[in-house]
Design a protein around this motif. Structure first.
Motif, PDB file in Angstrom:
ATOM      1  N   ALA A 101       0.825  -1.212   0.000  1.00 33.93           N
ATOM      2  CA  ALA A 101       0.000   0.000   0.000  1.00 33.93           C
ATOM      3  C   ALA A 101       0.861   1.264   0.000  1.00 33.93           C
ATOM      4  CB  ALA A 101      -0.936  -0.004   1.209  1.00 33.93           C
ATOM      5  N   VAL A 102       1.959   1.236   0.734  1.00 33.26           N
ATOM      6  CA  VAL A 102       2.854   2.388   0.786  1.00 33.26           C
ATOM      7  C   VAL A 102       3.501   2.633  -0.577  1.00 33.26           C
ATOM      8  CG1 VAL A 102       5.038   3.222   1.754  1.00 33.26           C
ATOM      9  CG2 VAL A 102       3.278   2.279   3.267  1.00 33.26           C
ATOM     10  N   LEU A 103       3.758   1.575  -1.344  1.00 37.51           N
ATOM     11  CA  LEU A 103       4.403   1.712  -2.651  1.00 37.51           C
ATOM     12  C   LEU A 103       3.556   2.483  -3.657  1.00 37.51           C
ATOM     13  CD1 LEU A 103       6.039  -1.825  -3.096  1.00 37.51           C
ATOM     14  CD2 LEU A 103       7.152   0.324  -2.463  1.00 37.51           C
ATOM     15  N   PHE A 104       2.233   2.565  -3.421  1.00 35.98           N
ATOM     16  CA  PHE A 104       1.378   3.361  -4.312  1.00 35.98           C
ATOM     17  C   PHE A 104       1.796   4.830  -4.317  1.00 35.98           C
ATOM     18  CE2 PHE A 104      -1.330  -0.308  -4.088  1.00 35.98           C
ATOM     19  CZ  PHE A 104      -2.113  -0.266  -5.230  1.00 35.98           C
ATOM     20  N   PHE A 186      -1.937   8.032  -0.089  1.00 31.96           N
ATOM     21  CA  PHE A 186      -1.605   6.607  -0.143  1.00 31.96           C
ATOM     22  C   PHE A 186      -0.587   6.241   0.936  1.00 31.96           C
ATOM     23  CE2 PHE A 186      -3.106   6.321  -4.703  1.00 31.96           C
ATOM     24  CZ  PHE A 186      -4.033   5.324  -4.470  1.00 31.96           C
ATOM     25  N   PHE A 187       0.421   7.085   1.127  1.00 32.07           N
ATOM     26  CA  PHE A 187       1.425   6.822   2.153  1.00 32.07           C
ATOM     27  C   PHE A 187       0.795   6.842   3.545  1.00 32.07           C
ATOM     28  CE2 PHE A 187       4.675   8.119   5.198  1.00 32.07           C
ATOM     29  CZ  PHE A 187       5.723   7.254   4.892  1.00 32.07           C
ATOM     30  N   GLY A 188      -0.079   7.824   3.779  1.00 34.52           N
ATOM     31  CA  GLY A 188      -0.683   7.999   5.094  1.00 34.52           C
ATOM     32  C   GLY A 188      -1.629   6.887   5.496  1.00 34.52           C
ATOM     33  N   VAL A 189      -2.302   6.259   4.523  1.00 31.13           N
ATOM     34  CA  VAL A 189      -3.226   5.175   4.871  1.00 31.13           C
ATOM     35  C   VAL A 189      -2.554   3.806   4.808  1.00 31.13           C
ATOM     36  CG1 VAL A 189      -5.231   6.510   4.105  1.00 31.13           C
ATOM     37  CG2 VAL A 189      -4.149   4.905   2.504  1.00 31.13           C
TER      38      VAL A 189
END
Length: 449
Positions: A101-104, A186-189
């Motif tokens: 998810a962070v890679l988005f 995207f990073f925050g979630v």
């Protein structure tokens, strides 16, 4: 279920402790899970589609391809959970999907978006049915509907809380290494999934005997009640292998019913933010990112209230066919009606009715599989139902986007959504009529009628 009188007082305290100590944490995991898989819906109208030059069909395909990887590994993942234990396996799933998810944050084009969505599905495979199975291993059938309702509250609340939260994160344009707001979102979630996944390794326990927050009397009552229930389900059959689930007509019908619910759920989740974006041209108003998030959240707060009240009624009366079939029918009729609403306010009202219908049915639906499946068959059966149902998760966004591109509007796509939800209502009624006599005696009080 028969409860020993000497342990009757322990039942109330045990279920209360599970409701306070266990369910909220698993619900938090589900909250993060649903937010991460639907975050693309918040990013799309807030810069992602423009920056990546996506058409409606491309966005729909990228949204839906998540479910291909998810479906491929759903059953194997749940069997692995049954073998290695829920604590380790659910934590592993969560940490893995958090990394993806962070890679988005750094996706650059449509092919990369598709690959990451596919990998996110692979990483998340097995979480939802694993969580359902995990809670079923801790809660006797008589209390399961109430507990699953509390767990399922996380899903509508994900949008109630998550949509405005996503809006706030999207507003932080350039705050983190100059990233666009949708990338920072995207990073925050994604990061919380990694953190909570690590905490799950310490917080969760595989079985009641390991729970230090239960006293000895509570452990004995809960262990005895669950063992008696498992023995009753297996009576006359001995060990129930996983392949039993694949041969069960009831499992396949439940899978098709769930398909209709998921088709409606994800048609709303992925395209409601885009529909709200269109309100601006209708009204001549301009909504801020947070305002859009708040409007997106409107249908889901009433949905959470209705889900609570509907599940409470099912627990009080005993689950009936209409607790599942009526919401499916209401949702099937209401979602196409949104197309004929003359104003944004009326459109949101009709969509709210649809959301209430979907969420009223889901927790009651998930009490059914574990009434007649046990052991490996329960792991395989719950995963199979979720797998087939989640074909709707792929079909809904892709077909909705493709039909929008083809027809220039949402009329045909929303009628398709209505059809599948009405089909779920019909199948639920037919299943109740043909299978009523085959429900195990231990579940009689809660069996659909």
């Amino acid at each position: 279920m028969t409860t020993s009188p000497s342990f009757a007082p322990a039942a109330k305290s045990t279920i209360r402790k599970i409701s306070i100590r266990l369910v909220p944490f698993v619900a938090l995991m589900f909250f993060i899970n649903y937010l991460d898989r639907t975050a693309i819906g918040f990013a799309a109208p807030n810069g992602m589609n423009d920056d990546l030059a996506l058409s409606a069909a491309q966005y729909g395909f990228a949204s839906g391809v998540f479910f291909i990887g998810y479906i491929l590994l759903e059953v194997p993942s749940n069997l692995a959970l049954h073998r290695f234990g829920a604590r380790i396996w659910l934590a592993r799933i969560m940490i893995t999907w958090g990394i993806v998810a962070v890679l988005f944050t750094w996706v650059q084009n449509f092919p990369q978006l598709v690959v990451l969505r596919f990998l996110l599905g692979v990483a998340e495979a097995g979480f939802f049915p694993g969580a359902i199975l995990f809670l079923s291993m801790w809660v006797p059938a008589a209390y399961r509907g109430r507990i699953l309702m509390l767990f399922y509250l996380a899903q509508p609340l994900t949008t109630v809380i998550g949509a405005p939260l996503a809006g706030l994160l999207i507003q932080q344009h350039g705050l983190f290494f100059g990233l666009e707001g949708w990338r920072f979102m995207f990073f925050g979630v994604g990061l919380p999934a990694i953190i909570v996944g690590i905490l799950a390794l310490v917080y969760l326990k595989d079985k009641p005997a390991d729970a230090k927050w239960l006293n000895e009397e509570e452990k004995q009552w809960l262990t005895g009640a669950l063992q008696a229930e498992e023995a009753a389900k297996s009576q006359g059959t001995g060990h129930v292998p996983a392949r039993f689930a694949f041969r069960s007509g009831r499992v396949w019908v439940l899978s098709l019913i769930y398909f209709g619910f998921i088709y409606g759920l994800y048609a709303l989740a992925f395209f409601l933010p885009t529909i709200i974006e269109g309100f601006q041209s209708q009204t001549g108003q301009t909504f801020g990112v947070v305002e859009k998030g708040l409007i997106t959240a409107i249908p889901y707060l009433p949905a959470a209230v209705v889900m609570y009240l509907w599940s409470r009624d099912a627990g009080r009366r005993g689950l009936r066919t209409w607790h599942i079939a009526v919401p499916a029918a209401v949702g099937g009729v209401s979602i196409p009606l949104a197309l004929f609403a003359g104003s944004p306010a009326l459109t949101i009202t009709v969509i709210t009715i649809t959301a209430c219908a979907i969420f009223a049915a889901l927790p009651n639906f998930w009490t059914l599989p574990t009434k007649f499946l046990t052991g490996a068959a329960a792991a395989a059966g719950v995963a199979l139902i979720n797998t087939v149902g989640n074909l709707g998760g792929f079909s809904a966004p892709y077909l909705t986007g493709a039909l929008f591109d083809l027809t220039g509007g949402y009329r045909v796509p929303m009628f398709v959504v209505g059809f599948f939800m009405l089909l779920s209502a019909v199948l639920m009624v037919l299943l109740a009529r043909t299978e009523r006599d085959s429900v195990p005696d231990t579940a009689e009080a809660d069996s659909p009628r």
